[in-house]
Design an enzyme around this catalytic site. Structure first.
Site, PDB file in Angstrom:
ATOM      1  CB  SER A 167      -0.947  -0.028   1.210  1.00 50.12           C
ATOM      2  OG  SER A 167      -1.879   1.032   1.149  1.00 50.12           O
ATOM      3  CG  HIS A 194      -4.074  -1.226  -0.881  1.00 51.50           C
ATOM      4  ND1 HIS A 194      -3.837  -1.352   0.464  1.00 51.50           N
ATOM      5  CD2 HIS A 194      -4.639  -2.398  -1.275  1.00 51.50           C
ATOM      6  CE1 HIS A 194      -4.234  -2.548   0.873  1.00 51.50           C
ATOM      7  NE2 HIS A 194      -4.714  -3.204  -0.168  1.00 51.50           N
ATOM      8  CG  ASP A 287      -5.850  -5.709   2.502  1.00 53.79           C
ATOM      9  OD1 ASP A 287      -6.621  -6.633   2.792  1.00 53.79           O
ATOM     10  OD2 ASP A 287      -5.596  -5.378   1.323  1.00 53.79           O
TER      11      ASP A 287
END
Length: 343
Positions: A167, A194, A287
């Site tokens: 991310s 992400h 996540d």
């Protein structure tokens, strides 16, 4: 108040972005720079908490300005781009490789852009909280230079698939890892990064320029091939089915995200079990953390990026706290570790 520097060569865009950011009530635009050289000078003089940076500008472009700022006065930088063509968005990833934290689509002027304006406000506020470091190599202390690894001995296993989740700070981390993998890398690589919608094709093109391996945007039912990097598309989860083949899904978001690293790791666990390798890189939130622990319990190789080399240690830090990381490694060690373990 969060002190923001806007960098863009369009006066009308600067005025609009100033209105959007200051409408939140928590931010103050302390300066507007119309080219990259002004951005460097104003960063040193005004010391903003966060910078919004355009890419295509006169005198000094956003990539070079980002590189100079990160070398002289490290400041969180959000790339704000209006050009979504793959060739142009690929340039934004050069800026991220130079130290920018994330990228966004530039809100259009006028009404009807509430979602883009909200995303701009939210992202600038979040990025302002991240402590960035000077992008100049320095001599590390003994504690910093010693890789943080788990006490578990290395386990001999056959690996048939690598899954990587990232991310905030991910593009820079991916650049370091993928650039050291040889053309003969023998297994497929699945990648969830992400980011804001609209930049995946540019990311695929940019990654293809820094690795010898082919990089493609994943398509449903595509058969996995050795040495190919499959990047999750916008707005869908990416997993695998027996075959093995890519499976794309529009099932509900996980951890507020789609694509989700958690979805990918869970799917890889079902198909490859202990023959998988999972890597969790820098990023906010959690996540992929729980699913990494499940993969480790299955006997898969699990690697988490260490805190010292992470831009944000949320995702890998949570996995480590849960006991999901067999190996905890600094960024520079992850690529060589994959070569050794998979080869």
């Amino acid at each position: 108040m969060i002190r923001v520097l806007i960098v863009d060569d369009s006066h009308s865009v600067c005025v609009f972005m100033r209105h959007v950011l200051e409408s939140d009530g928590t931010m103050e635009v302390v300066g507007i720079a119309e080219d990259g050289r002004q951005a460097v000078e104003m960063t040193n003089r005004l010391k903003p908490d966060v910078i919004t940076m355009d890419i295509t500008m006169p005198v000094l472009n956003g990539i070079e300005a980002t590189r100079e700022i990160m070398a002289t006065r490290p400041t969180p930088i959000v790339i704000v781009s209006s050009d979504w063509s793959p060739s142009e968005t690929a340039k934004t990833f050069q800026a991220m490789d130079a130290g920018a934290l994330t990228l966004l689509r530039k809100p259009g002027l006028g009404r009807g852009n509430d979602e883009a304006c909200y995303e701009l406000i939210k992202t600038v506020k979040l990025m302002s909280e991240i402590k960035v470091v000077r992008r100049v190599r320095r001599r590390l202390s003994q504690d910093e230079s010693t890789p943080s690894v788990s006490a578990h001995p290395k386990i001999s296993r056959r690996i048939e698939c690598v899954a990587i989740g990232a991310s905030t700070g991910g593009p820079q981390a991916l650049s370091k890892i993928l650039s050291v993998l040889p053309k003969s890398f023998p297994v497929p690589i699945l990648l969830v990064q992400h980011m804001s919608p609209g930049f995946i094709n540019g990311m695929v093109q940019w990654l293809g320029s820094i690795t010898t391996l082919p990089v493609v945007a994943a398509k449903d039912s595509l058969r996995l091939e050795p040495g190919v990097i499959y990047v999750a598309p916008d707005g869908v989860h990416m997993g695998v089915t027996p075959g093995p083949r890519i499976h794309l899904s529009t099932t509900p978001v996980q951890n507020g995200l789609r694509p989700s690293v958690s979805y990918m790791f869970a799917s890889v666990g079902r198909v490859f079990s202990k023959k998988a390798a999972a890597v969790l890189l820098t990023g906010m939130g959690r996540d992929g953390a729980v699913e990494m622990k499940k993969l480790r319990d299955l006997g898969a190789l699990t690697i988490a990026q260490d805190k010292a080399s992470s831009t944000v240690h949320g995702m890998p830090g949570t996995a480590i706290a849960l006991g999901g990381a067999e190996r905890i490694l600094p960024l520079d060690a992850i690529g060589p570790e994959l070569v050794t373990s998979v080869g």
